[in-house]
Design a protein around this motif. Structure first.
Motif, short mmCIF file in Angstrom:
data_model
loop_
_atom_site.label_atom_id
_atom_site.label_comp_id
_atom_site.label_asym_id
_atom_site.label_seq_id
_atom_site.Cartn_x
_atom_site.Cartn_y
_atom_site.Cartn_z
N VAL A 148 65.83 72.05 83.49
CA VAL A 148 64.74 72.85 82.34
C VAL A 148 65.14 72.31 80.90
O VAL A 148 64.29 72.13 80.14
N GLY A 149 66.22 72.19 80.45
CA GLY A 149 66.74 71.51 79.20
C GLY A 149 65.82 70.23 79.00
O GLY A 149 65.24 69.86 77.98
N ARG A 169 60.83 67.33 76.33
CA ARG A 169 59.73 66.56 76.62
C ARG A 169 58.46 67.08 76.47
O ARG A 169 57.45 66.85 76.51
N LEU A 170 58.43 68.61 75.92
CA LEU A 170 57.07 69.08 76.07
C LEU A 170 56.47 68.57 74.61
O LEU A 170 57.08 68.48 73.61
N PRO A 171 55.33 68.16 74.76
CA PRO A 171 54.49 67.83 73.51
C PRO A 171 54.37 68.72 72.58
O PRO A 171 54.28 69.90 72.89
N PRO A 187 47.83 69.73 77.14
CA PRO A 187 48.82 69.84 78.62
C PRO A 187 49.51 71.20 78.83
O PRO A 187 49.98 71.89 77.89
N VAL A 188 49.65 71.61 80.12
CA VAL A 188 50.12 72.89 80.59
C VAL A 188 51.44 72.58 81.27
O VAL A 188 51.22 71.83 82.23
N PHE A 189 52.39 73.50 81.07
CA PHE A 189 53.64 73.22 81.92
C PHE A 189 53.92 74.85 82.29
O PHE A 189 53.67 75.83 81.48
N VAL A 232 62.86 60.98 87.02
CA VAL A 232 61.91 61.80 87.98
C VAL A 232 61.01 62.63 86.91
O VAL A 232 59.84 62.59 87.11
N LEU A 233 61.71 63.21 85.70
CA LEU A 233 60.86 63.76 84.86
C LEU A 233 59.67 62.88 84.17
O LEU A 233 58.67 63.23 84.02
N ASP A 234 60.24 61.64 83.82
CA ASP A 234 59.47 60.82 83.10
C ASP A 234 58.12 60.31 84.08
O ASP A 234 57.10 60.18 83.64
N GLN A 235 58.54 60.19 85.25
CA GLN A 235 57.55 59.64 86.24
C GLN A 235 56.50 60.90 86.47
O GLN A 235 55.33 60.52 86.52
#
Length: 593
Positions: free
Chosen positions: A378-379, A384-386, A441-443, A526-529
């Motif tokens: 989560v951190g 990475r949130l824009p 972008p939505v997370f 994984v998150l970057d991909q």
């Protein structure tokens, strides 16, 4: 208002009214009890879009979220009987969080009501309990009057309006509708009359006097402060006041703002709790944060509250000065009468506490244990949130993780089922956000329990090609419920284990993309991909099911209950090891008085 054409049906009049009230989206599911309205939507799809959901509960959640993210009227639609009953959870969410929503439901033919026919359920009686406006539409002429009133009531009173329409009345033409002599065409304007209400000047004077005399002022800000950020910042500076944020107000001030002490309550921070315990005055702005135990003890602090709804003044804490009005206008008037405090020590102590708290959160995010701790992933997502990101979360341990480990800054938005705290809201909220703001972008951060409840709705995100990245915290547990069983009553965890679902594969099966991560060393790659992958994506994070969910300060009653519950709780040894390890050990020690 121009009188509608006599050839229009009641459903036509309804949809034309929605368009006049600037409604651009209706969420729902078709059914034979609502066919007349569906046809009116079909013939106007160039001016208003219908979003088909996989479940009516999702439609109501989406309408609630649409209202929260846009400030406009959210609209959901369902057929008679079970279609309407499925709406109720999402409508309760809107009602409790004061989101303006119109619910449209079908009804059996007008001359079969209460005759035990198919789907003969009085939805007005059920939804009317939570609605600010509710009626059964009697005819096309009646629709001409009540459709605009329903829209106006929802927006003006910030709640749920409901129109229940018999199937045969939906297709009744206005020219065939009996009209009483006093019901003149076009007598109800399709307009909302806007205005920013101002507080009583005497209450402003009293509020300023209270706050100027105080030495240690604390501010609690909620969603009602969203349009008053610059005024709130000035108030906090003048009063040298820490600002705690209720969950719905998470995006009000950036997490690193010098006055912010983050969240409050079980999901909050220790500095927020300490400031509440130490203040001698409390200013509440746009919040009715429901957990009374986290407010100052009655009599400890003098209180001032700002709210647009006078009924909510003093609802949680005894208030001496109540400013009923717009938050921005009220704060502006108040700021003109405040004296800048020279003693900044109360704020400085809170700032020092926040520095220590943030380091503890960072330490939790750096853990390299396997099974992976949920704070790690989560951190990493939070970092990475824009700048223009929209974040939603579900209800459960994932809410705590989002509250503590995702710092939001200027230009970012956040929403959740706040007062209702319903599971299964996170994904519908995210879909509504993506539809309302396709350029952003939505997370979403959800748990495996809540996500499974509306799993099929991910296909709706795929259908519309939304830029959605959904992080699933898969611990195989209803984790928050398990900890509540143990800490609140001292009972062993029971019936909280979940059958595992491979959510990455489920996402792929619905036409999206899925990624799985289970070790800290995999997280960044994984998150970057996943975040570089276009369209809807599920990140299935397999995490430690025994990671404790700790409040910022563990009350002795909770600690005692936990000790009593652990001997019979599955995974006792792993839970005790987690409690003894850093940073939880430091958090628990720091939280003791």
């Amino acid at each position: 208002m121009t009188a509608p054409s006599p050839a229009l049906t009641a459903a036509d009049i309804l949809v034309e009214t929605l368009i006049a009230w600037e409604v651009d989206t209706v969420f729902g599911l078709p059914g034979d009890g609502i066919n007349g309205v569906m046809e009116a939507l079909r013939t106007r799809q160039d001016r208003i879009r219908f979003i088909q959901t996989r479940h009516e509960e999702s439609a109501a959640f989406m309408a609630s979220a649409h209202a929260k993210f846009t400030g406009k009227l959210g609209v959901c639609l369902a057929t008679s009987g079970p279609g309407g009953t499925h709406l109720i959870t999402g409508l309760c969410d809107a009602a409790l969080d004061q989101a303006p929503v119109l619910a449209i439901t079908g009804l059996q033919a007008h001359d079969l009501i209460d005759s035990f026919t198919q789907q003969d359920i009085d939805l007005s009686r059920m939804i009317g309990n939570i609605a600010v406006f509710d009626t059964k539409v009697a005819s096309a002429a009646h629709m001409e009057t009540v459709a605009g009133l329903a829209c106006r009531a929802a927006l003006t009173r910030r709640g749920v309006a409901h129109l229940s329409i018999p199937a045969d009345m939906q297709v009744q033409r206005l020219e065939d509708s009996p009209r009483s002599s006093r019901n003149r065409p076009g007598h109800v304007p399709n307009r909302r009359f806007y205005g920013r209400s101002l507080p009583d000047p005497d209450q402003v004077e009293l509020a300023a006097s209270i706050l100027n005399r105080a030495e240690r002022v604390m501010i609690l800000a909620g969603q009602g402060a969203a349009g008053a950020v610059s005024e709130l910042e000035k108030t906090a500076d003048l009063l040298a006041a820490p600002v705690a944020k209720a969950l719905l107000g998470k995006a009000i001030l950036p997490e690193d703002h010098p006055h912010s002490t983050g969240g409050i309550g079980m999901l909050g921070t220790l500095p927020s709790e300490e400031a509440m315990e130490g203040c001698d005055a409390l200013l509440i702005v746009g919040s009715t944060f429901p957990y009374i135990e986290y407010y100052p003890d009655p009599g400890q602090a003098r209180a001032v509250q700002i709210d647009r709804d006078g009924e909510r003044i003093g609802l949680r804490y005894p208030v001496e000065a109540g400013l009923v009005g717009d938050a921005a206008e009220s704060l502006h008037l108040l700021n003109e009468k405040l004296e800048r405090k020279q003693d900044r020590s109360f704020l400085e102590r809170a700032q020092s506490g926040m520095a220590r708290w943030r380091e503890m959160m960072r330490a939790a995010e750096r853990q390299d244990d396997v099974p992976m701790k949920p704070q790690v992933v989560v951190g990493a997502l939070g970092r990475r949130l824009p700048p223009e990101a929209i974040l939603t979360s579900d209800s459960g341990q994932n809410t705590e993780l989002a509250a503590r480990h995702v710092p939001l800054g200027p230009g970012q938005d956040y929403a959740v089922s706040g007062t209702l705290a319903s599971m299964a809201c996170g994904l519908p909220y995210a879909i509504a956000a993506g539809l309302a703001h396709p350029d952003r972008p939505v997370f979403a951060i959800v748990g495996d329990g809540g996500f499974a409840m509306q799993l099929g709705e991910f296909s709706t995100a795929v259908r519309h090609g939304l830029n959605l990245k959904l992080l699933v915290i898969r611990n195989g547990m209803l984790n928050q419920i398990a900890w509540e069983q143990m800490m609140f009553l001292g009972n062993p965890q029971f019936a909280c284990e979940l059958q595992p679902i491979d959510f990455a594969k489920a996402a792929e099966a619905m036409g999206g993309r899925g990624f799985t991560v289970s070790e800290p060393g995999q997280v960044d790659a994984v998150l970057d991909q996943a975040l570089a992958t276009p369209g809807p994506v599920v990140i299935d994070a397999i995490v430690d099911p025994y990671e404790p969910m700790m409040p910022p300060r563990l009350p002795e009653t909770h600690a005692r209950n936990l000790r009593e519950a652990l001997p019979e709780t599955p995974g006792r040894e792993k839970i005790e090891a987690a409690l003894a390890a850093e940073p939880l050990r430091t958090m628990i020690e720091a939280g003791r008085k």
